[in-house]
Design a protein around this motif. Structure first.
Motif, PDB file in Angstrom:
ATOM      1  N   PRO A 546     -11.568  -1.096  -4.044  1.00 43.59           N
ATOM      2  CA  PRO A 546     -10.868  -2.392  -3.991  1.00 43.59           C
ATOM      3  C   PRO A 546      -9.890  -2.486  -2.827  1.00 43.59           C
ATOM      4  CG  PRO A 546      -9.958  -1.010  -5.725  1.00 43.59           C
ATOM      5  CD  PRO A 546     -11.157  -0.289  -5.199  1.00 43.59           C
ATOM      6  N   PHE A 547      -9.342  -1.357  -2.425  1.00 47.15           N
ATOM      7  CA  PHE A 547      -8.426  -1.272  -1.278  1.00 47.15           C
ATOM      8  C   PHE A 547      -8.233   0.213  -0.985  1.00 47.15           C
ATOM      9  CE2 PHE A 547      -5.997  -1.819  -5.203  1.00 47.15           C
ATOM     10  CZ  PHE A 547      -5.249  -0.660  -5.238  1.00 47.15           C
ATOM     11  N   LEU A 548      -7.530   0.518   0.080  1.00 49.14           N
ATOM     12  CA  LEU A 548      -7.320   1.912   0.466  1.00 49.14           C
ATOM     13  C   LEU A 548      -5.955   2.403   0.004  1.00 49.14           C
ATOM     14  CD1 LEU A 548      -8.772   1.903   4.094  1.00 49.14           C
ATOM     15  CD2 LEU A 548      -9.825   2.843   2.026  1.00 49.14           C
ATOM     16  N   LEU A 549      -5.912   3.656  -0.400  1.00 50.39           N
ATOM     17  CA  LEU A 549      -4.649   4.253  -0.822  1.00 50.39           C
ATOM     18  C   LEU A 549      -3.768   4.610   0.377  1.00 50.39           C
ATOM     19  CD1 LEU A 549      -5.915   6.735  -3.573  1.00 50.39           C
ATOM     20  CD2 LEU A 549      -4.727   4.571  -3.945  1.00 50.39           C
ATOM     21  N   ALA A 550      -4.376   5.038   1.474  1.00 49.75           N
ATOM     22  CA  ALA A 550      -3.623   5.641   2.575  1.00 49.75           C
ATOM     23  C   ALA A 550      -3.156   4.632   3.626  1.00 49.75           C
ATOM     24  CB  ALA A 550      -4.465   6.720   3.246  1.00 49.75           C
ATOM     25  N   THR A 551      -3.383   3.336   3.410  1.00 50.47           N
ATOM     26  CA  THR A 551      -2.870   2.369   4.384  1.00 50.47           C
ATOM     27  C   THR A 551      -1.355   2.517   4.464  1.00 50.47           C
ATOM     28  OG1 THR A 551      -4.639   0.828   3.835  1.00 50.47           O
ATOM     29  CG2 THR A 551      -2.711  -0.073   4.965  1.00 50.47           C
ATOM     30  N   PRO A 552      -0.831   2.801   5.669  1.00 46.29           N
ATOM     31  CA  PRO A 552       0.602   3.099   5.760  1.00 46.29           C
ATOM     32  C   PRO A 552       1.485   1.878   5.541  1.00 46.29           C
ATOM     33  CG  PRO A 552      -0.381   3.033   7.943  1.00 46.29           C
ATOM     34  CD  PRO A 552      -1.505   2.898   6.975  1.00 46.29           C
ATOM     35  N   THR A 553       2.720   2.138   5.181  1.00 44.52           N
ATOM     36  CA  THR A 553       3.719   1.074   5.052  1.00 44.52           C
ATOM     37  C   THR A 553       4.275   0.700   6.415  1.00 44.52           C
ATOM     38  OG1 THR A 553       4.341   2.025   2.905  1.00 44.52           O
ATOM     39  CG2 THR A 553       5.860   0.420   3.901  1.00 44.52           C
ATOM     40  N   TRP A 554       4.404   1.704   7.267  1.00 45.15           N
ATOM     41  CA  TRP A 554       5.036   1.516   8.568  1.00 45.15           C
ATOM     42  C   TRP A 554       4.049   1.807   9.697  1.00 45.15           C
ATOM     43  CZ3 TRP A 554       9.578  -0.679   7.698  1.00 45.15           C
ATOM     44  CH2 TRP A 554      10.254  -0.382   6.506  1.00 45.15           C
ATOM     45  N   GLY A 555       4.324   1.228  10.869  1.00 47.80           N
ATOM     46  CA  GLY A 555       3.443   1.391  12.014  1.00 47.80           C
ATOM     47  C   GLY A 555       3.325   2.812  12.511  1.00 47.80           C
ATOM     48  N   THR A 556       4.275   3.688  12.179  1.00 43.02           N
ATOM     49  CA  THR A 556       4.195   5.090  12.589  1.00 43.02           C
ATOM     50  C   THR A 556       3.245   5.907  11.727  1.00 43.02           C
ATOM     51  OG1 THR A 556       6.084   5.648  11.192  1.00 43.02           O
ATOM     52  CG2 THR A 556       6.545   5.058  13.494  1.00 43.02           C
ATOM     53  N   GLY A 557       2.778   5.309  10.626  1.00 45.55           N
ATOM     54  CA  GLY A 557       1.870   6.016   9.729  1.00 45.55           C
ATOM     55  C   GLY A 557       2.487   6.442   8.423  1.00 45.55           C
ATOM     56  N   LEU A 558       3.801   6.329   8.265  1.00 46.88           N
ATOM     57  CA  LEU A 558       4.446   6.728   7.013  1.00 46.88           C
ATOM     58  C   LEU A 558       4.118   5.744   5.894  1.00 46.88           C
ATOM     59  CD1 LEU A 558       7.985   7.986   8.069  1.00 46.88           C
ATOM     60  CD2 LEU A 558       6.078   9.338   7.184  1.00 46.88           C
ATOM     61  N   LEU A 559       4.016   6.294   4.694  1.00 44.23           N
ATOM     62  CA  LEU A 559       3.705   5.508   3.507  1.00 44.23           C
ATOM     63  C   LEU A 559       4.817   5.703   2.489  1.00 44.23           C
ATOM     64  CD1 LEU A 559       1.782   3.925   1.597  1.00 44.23           C
ATOM     65  CD2 LEU A 559       0.584   6.103   1.156  1.00 44.23           C
ATOM     66  N   GLU A 560       5.374   4.604   1.986  1.00 41.13           N
ATOM     67  CA  GLU A 560       6.446   4.697   0.991  1.00 41.13           C
ATOM     68  C   GLU A 560       5.887   5.183  -0.342  1.00 41.13           C
ATOM     69  OE1 GLU A 560       9.644   4.403   1.338  1.00 41.13           O
ATOM     70  OE2 GLU A 560       9.442   3.982   3.492  1.00 41.13           O
ATOM     71  N   PRO A 561       6.582   6.119  -1.014  1.00 37.02           N
ATOM     72  CA  PRO A 561       6.043   6.698  -2.263  1.00 37.02           C
ATOM     73  C   PRO A 561       5.837   5.662  -3.353  1.00 37.02           C
ATOM     74  CG  PRO A 561       8.307   7.436  -1.837  1.00 37.02           C
ATOM     75  CD  PRO A 561       7.836   6.768  -0.605  1.00 37.02           C
ATOM     76  N   GLU A 562       6.739   4.645  -3.457  1.00 36.54           N
ATOM     77  CA  GLU A 562       6.571   3.632  -4.497  1.00 36.54           C
ATOM     78  C   GLU A 562       5.267   2.864  -4.328  1.00 36.54           C
ATOM     79  OE1 GLU A 562       9.108   3.894  -2.501  1.00 36.54           O
ATOM     80  OE2 GLU A 562      10.946   4.218  -3.653  1.00 36.54           O
ATOM     81  N   GLU A 563       4.897   2.597  -3.069  1.00 34.73           N
ATOM     82  CA  GLU A 563       3.653   1.866  -2.826  1.00 34.73           C
ATOM     83  C   GLU A 563       2.443   2.686  -3.227  1.00 34.73           C
ATOM     84  OE1 GLU A 563       2.972  -0.240   0.791  1.00 34.73           O
ATOM     85  OE2 GLU A 563       5.115  -0.527   1.178  1.00 34.73           O
ATOM     86  N   LEU A 564       2.472   3.975  -2.941  1.00 39.88           N
ATOM     87  CA  LEU A 564       1.337   4.818  -3.306  1.00 39.88           C
ATOM     88  C   LEU A 564       1.203   4.913  -4.821  1.00 39.88           C
ATOM     89  CD1 LEU A 564      -0.994   6.613  -2.599  1.00 39.88           C
ATOM     90  CD2 LEU A 564       0.609   8.510  -2.211  1.00 39.88           C
ATOM     91  N   ARG A 595      15.006  12.447  -0.810  1.00 43.28           N
ATOM     92  CA  ARG A 595      14.691  13.212  -2.008  1.00 43.28           C
ATOM     93  C   ARG A 595      14.848  12.403  -3.293  1.00 43.28           C
ATOM     94  NH1 ARG A 595      11.254  16.168  -0.851  1.00 43.28           N
ATOM     95  NH2 ARG A 595      11.505  17.132  -2.898  1.00 43.28           N
ATOM     96  N   ALA A 596      15.874  11.555  -3.357  1.00 46.71           N
ATOM     97  CA  ALA A 596      16.083  10.770  -4.575  1.00 46.71           C
ATOM     98  C   ALA A 596      14.908   9.818  -4.814  1.00 46.71           C
ATOM     99  CB  ALA A 596      17.392   9.984  -4.476  1.00 46.71           C
ATOM    100  N   THR A 597      14.488   9.123  -3.767  1.00 47.71           N
ATOM    101  CA  THR A 597      13.362   8.195  -3.898  1.00 47.71           C
ATOM    102  C   THR A 597      12.081   8.948  -4.236  1.00 47.71           C
ATOM    103  OG1 THR A 597      14.368   6.692  -2.294  1.00 47.71           O
ATOM    104  CG2 THR A 597      12.021   6.430  -2.702  1.00 47.71           C
ATOM    105  N   ALA A 598      11.869  10.095  -3.591  1.00 47.44           N
ATOM    106  CA  ALA A 598      10.661  10.868  -3.832  1.00 47.44           C
ATOM    107  C   ALA A 598      10.600  11.371  -5.281  1.00 47.44           C
ATOM    108  CB  ALA A 598      10.600  12.047  -2.861  1.00 47.44           C
ATOM    109  N   GLU A 599      11.721  11.847  -5.809  1.00 51.33           N
ATOM    110  CA  GLU A 599      11.718  12.358  -7.184  1.00 51.33           C
ATOM    111  C   GLU A 599      11.523  11.236  -8.204  1.00 51.33           C
ATOM    112  OE1 GLU A 599      15.237  14.630  -7.653  1.00 51.33           O
ATOM    113  OE2 GLU A 599      14.618  16.199  -6.227  1.00 51.33           O
ATOM    114  N   ALA A 600      12.122  10.067  -7.924  1.00 49.88           N
ATOM    115  CA  ALA A 600      11.919   8.936  -8.835  1.00 49.88           C
ATOM    116  C   ALA A 600      10.454   8.517  -8.846  1.00 49.88           C
ATOM    117  CB  ALA A 600      12.810   7.765  -8.421  1.00 49.88           C
TER     118      ALA A 600
END
Length: 883
Positions: A546-564, A595-600
């Motif tokens: 239906p869509f891709l999991l790895a589409t980045p959030t930012w143009g540098t390629g980083l993906l926000e954990p909440e989006e994943l 770290r706080a965002t990642a653990e949440a």
């Protein structure tokens, strides 16, 4: 029956017999033969290089043209690309077309002449049609180029170029066309040659005897030089102008043109114009105002040879006639703003010799004081004493470092909502290559639209991909499946799959076995990038996503954990199995530095209760991103890096991604490299965002080649790495050092951009970069002259303090090689230029302190550039002059 006989003769390759059948045919009879000839043409296309096809093509070429009764159709048939390699001869064409009306033949001739040069229409055919029809000569690139090659290349006709030119009825018009054309010149320049029998001498001889109008020829040469163009073209017209041997009167009449050329033309043309003007000036045939006007342009040029020659000319004129000082001294002062301090010093010394003369008007000194503000700080001290300009030093300006804005992360826009909009995005991406953001959102859009409405997507894409080779693959191209089994070629494998040109088993093999291409240093990056594309194409056929999991959030390629986490939750609701490569890529891209965002996010991922949720939670709570241990190795003059293993990229990652964490060896990973196309390299930093050292280490050998082997475009990745996320460590700084010493200007500019971006982000380790540059120069990997040009460009943007912080670490390494004995030791060529940049930076920033071994260099005998600039730098550092 004559039509059937014609087709049989054509099929048998019997050109003479086919021409005989055409004799006496009416237009109606010829038109009835066309369908059969077109069918034969289609048949021959399927085996274009077979013996029977090559044999039949010349006869088909001539017969098809003769059977077209319209001029447009005949011209199109003659110029057809598929018959270009087995054409009928011009003589055959002229025979089968010779019975047509002159107006018709002239129309065909002009239509053929208007075709691009790449159509390779025979000049013999064009000129023959013109002669038969009596039409006006077509002045097009194809005809003019053909005429020049005909005159210059047909040595078997005998005689010299000038003798053949005398026999040409349209000589004046064709020569005029050479000057008017923008494209022909560079393609026929090789014909002009040198020596007594050359085109230059031939045209000059014809002008001398009156066959060509000499004044028109001279004016045309000057006008073409004023127009500008490629250096090769300019050399042709300059050489011709020189051969015409202008008289003094002709030179004087064109003084304004010489002034414009000296100021704006290419170096070779400007040097000629300057020499003509100098001769006029020294013969008192150029007014002081004209000389001042000329100087205002020449003294701003970057070519030091031209600038110095102009200052010499001004000095000689001032000595001969001191009364010209009022107009010429302000002209000399134009050099105060030159980037080279040696030029500034020469100009200031010239002013010093003449400013106190009795013929200098009062207002001139004020003009000189104003221009003196443009002098570099070290030279300005002398100007203050000379001109009594206390205002220059009354309020020194504190240096303010100018760096580019810090690049901000750009959030990806949502994927195009409609198939039509997506098709436009695909077209733009295929045309330009795009960046990470454009590529990723387009790839995600293709997956989404294929899931929702594949048929509608295919219809929207058809016109966009209509010209791709695999749509109607020529039998001489490699098999489409074999082509895409070797590499996905970006979006192309997805597009070809959507349109049904790649088999499922081909994609299945690619997903299971990975790439078949080499084991070079780039392989780990390309395998991970390619694996996801093959997987996307395969899933479109067997189990659409239906869509891709790895589409980045930012143009540098980083993906926000909440989006994943949200995407994995949607996958669970839709009961969709994640793609193995897509999920692995999403893990590499997910941001873990907060770290706080990642653990949440890890807690919410764990609550999903899916294997991917548990894996993501484990990944988010682990320490990272880690970088492998590295060690330096030398290979010839190069300094390279080897990487150790990165354990966190092993284990549960698929095999195509594990290579990113495996050791990198300098001497083992030297297999054949298939990554000559650099279009995919811009995506490599987005494969492992946050770990740009992994990427930098794998492209380090490419960066060393731009300096050591003079390769081109290898440094294009540097600005992307500078803007990427992650530590800027040893590998990136070594890449930057090689880029600053690149052979080609575009690579050096890429390195300068990267240097400034890193400095703006506070990530530049000046000590590390300066030390690397010093070692690479000592080893011979980087040439000081190239480095000086790069570093001067960076400083000229306003980053004087940044550049000084680098050179402060580089210079001691280079100066240490100079003996304390002033008679011993040969400095590297270009070291004086580096010292000049360093002195300029020190003067402008008010730097103080000592540079090891600088005193010994400054104490050497002589007045070479190295010694002069070393003394200047020593003076600046001891006085702390600020600009």
């Amino acid at each position: 029956m004559s039509g059937e006989a014609l087709v049989r003769a054509v099929r048998a390759g019997q050109t003479v017999e086919a021409a005989g059948h055409l004799d006496g045919m009416t237009d109606a009879e010829r038109r009835t033969c066309l369908p059969a000839l077109k069918e034969l043409r289609k048949e021959l296309r399927t085996a274009q290089w077979s013996e029977s096809s090559r044999k039949a093509y010349p006869a088909l070429h001539a017969a098809g043209a003769a059977c077209h009764t319209g001029a447009a159709g005949a011209a199109t048939w003659i110029a057809s690309a598929d018959m270009r390699w087995s054409q009928a001869s011009p003589g055959v064409f002229l025979r089968v077309l010779g019975d047509r009306e002159p107006a018709w033949l002239g129309d065909v001739a002009h239509r053929l002449a208007e075709r691009p040069v790449t159509s390779r229409i025979s000049y013999a055919l064009l000129s023959g049609l013109v002669q038969l029809s009596g039409c006006e000569v077509p002045i097009t690139d194809a005809y003019v180029e053909g005429w020049f090659e005909h005159i210059g290349s047909t040595w078997h006709r005998g005689g010299t170029v000038v003798e053949r030119l005398r026999q040409e009825p349209h000589l004046a018009r064709m020569i005029a066309a050479l000057f008017d054309s923008l494209d022909v010149t560079s393609r026929v320049a090789w014909l002009f040659g040198d020596g007594p029998g050359s085109w230059y001498n031939a045209l000059a001889e014809l002008a001398g005897e009156g066959t060509l109008d000499r004044e028109v020829l001279v004016d045309a040469c000057v006008a073409r030089l004023l127009r500008g163009g490629a250096p090769a073209d300019q050399r042709v017209f300059l050489k011709l102008l020189t051969c015409l041997d202008l008289s003094r009167d002709e030179e004087r009449e064109r003084s304004a043109d010489w002034i414009a050329l000296a100021s704006q033309a290419t170096s070779t043309v400007a040097w000629h114009a300057q020499s003509v003007l100098a001769s006029l000036a020294l013969a008192d045939e150029l007014t002081p105002r004209q000389l001042a006007e000329m100087s205002s342009g020449v003294l701003f040029r970057t070519e030091k040879k031209l600038v110095r020659a102009q200052l010499v000319l001004l000095g000689r004129t001032l000595r001969r006639d001191p009364s010209t000082a009022g107009e010429l001294l302000p002209a000399v002062a134009q050099a105060f703003g030159h980037e080279d301090t040696e030029v500034q010093e020469r100009a200031l010394k010239l002013v010093e010799r003449h400013v106190a003369g009795p013929d200098v008007p009062e207002g001139v000194r004020e003009q000189l004081v104003k221009k003196a503000a443009e002098l570099s700080p070290g030279v300005r001290i002398h100007a203050e004493r000379l001109l009594g300009a206390e205002a220059l030093s009354a309020a020194p300006v504190i240096h303010v470092e100018v760096l580019p804005p810090v690049p901000e992360r750009a959030r990806l826009a949502p994927a195009p909502a409609s198939a039509a909009e997506l098709a436009e995005e695909v077209g733009a991406l295929l045309a330009s290559g795009g960046d990470v953001a454009a590529f990723e959102r387009t790839l995600d859009g293709l997956v989404r639209q294929a899931y929702d409405d594949r048929d509608g997507l295919v219809e929207a894409l058809r016109p966009v991909v209509a010209r791709r080779w695999w749509i109607d693959a020529d039998p001489h191209y490699p098999n489409v499946d074999t082509y895409f089994r070797e590499a996905p070629y970006g979006l192309e494998v997805v597009l070809a799959t959507l349109l049904g040109h790649v088999r499922t088993d081909t994609l299945h093999a690619a997903v299971q076995q990975g790439t078949t291409r080499g084991g070079c240093r780039h392989a780990a990056l390309s395998r991970a990038f390619d694996a996801r594309l093959w997987e996307v194409a395969h899933r479109i056929l067997v189990e659409p996503l239906p869509f891709l999991l790895a589409t980045p959030t930012w143009g540098t390629g980083l993906l926000e954990p909440e989006e994943l986490v949200a995407r994995l939750s949607a996958y669970r609701r839709l009961d969709t199995r994640p793609g193995t490569a897509d999920f692995a890529q999403s893990l590499l891209r997910v941001r873990r530095d907060d770290r706080a965002t990642a653990e949440a996010a890890a807690g919410r991922a764990r609550a999903l209760g899916t294997p991917e949720g548990y894996r993501l939670a484990q990944w988010l709570t682990a320490e990272g991103p880690d970088l492998p241990l590295s060690r330096r190795r030398t290979s010839g003059v190069r300094i390279l890096l080897e990487l150790g293993e990165l354990e966190e990229l092993q284990g549960q990652f698929p095999s195509e991604f594990r290579g990113l964490g495996r050791p990198l060896s300098v001497f083992k990973d030297r297999w054949y490299c298939p990554h000559w196309d650099q279009s995919d390299r811009q995506h490599w930093s987005a494969v492992a965002p946050g770990r740009r050292e992994l990427v930098a280490a794998r492209v380090l050998d490419d960066l060393s080649s731009v300096a050591v082997d003079d390769s081109r475009r290898g440094a294009a990745i540097l600005p992307l790495l500078a803007e990427a996320d992650g530590e800027a460590g040893e590998a990136l700084h070594l890449c930057l050092a090689y880029g600053l010493g690149a052979r080609h200007t575009e690579d050096r500019l890429s390195a300068v951009d990267a240097l400034l971006v890193l400095a703006a982000r506070g990530q530049l380790d000046a000590g590390r970069l300066g030390g690397d540059l010093g070692q690479l120069v000592r080893r011979g990997a980087v040439k000081p002259l190239r480095l000086a040009e790069s570093i001067r460009t960076a400083a000229a943007t306003g980053a004087y303090a940044t550049v000084w912080s680098v050179l402060r670490e580089t210079l001691p390494i280079l100066l240490a090689d100079l003996s304390t004995d002033a008679t011993i030791g040969t400095p590297a060529r270009g070291l004086g230029d580096l010292l000049a940049v360093a002195a300029d930076c020190a003067e402008r920033t008010g730097a103080r302190g000592d540079v090891a071994h600088l005193a010994q260099a400054a104490g050497r005998r002589g007045s070479s550039k190295l010694v002069t600039q070393a003394r200047r730098l020593r003076t600046a550092l001891s006085q702390g002059v600020a600009a």
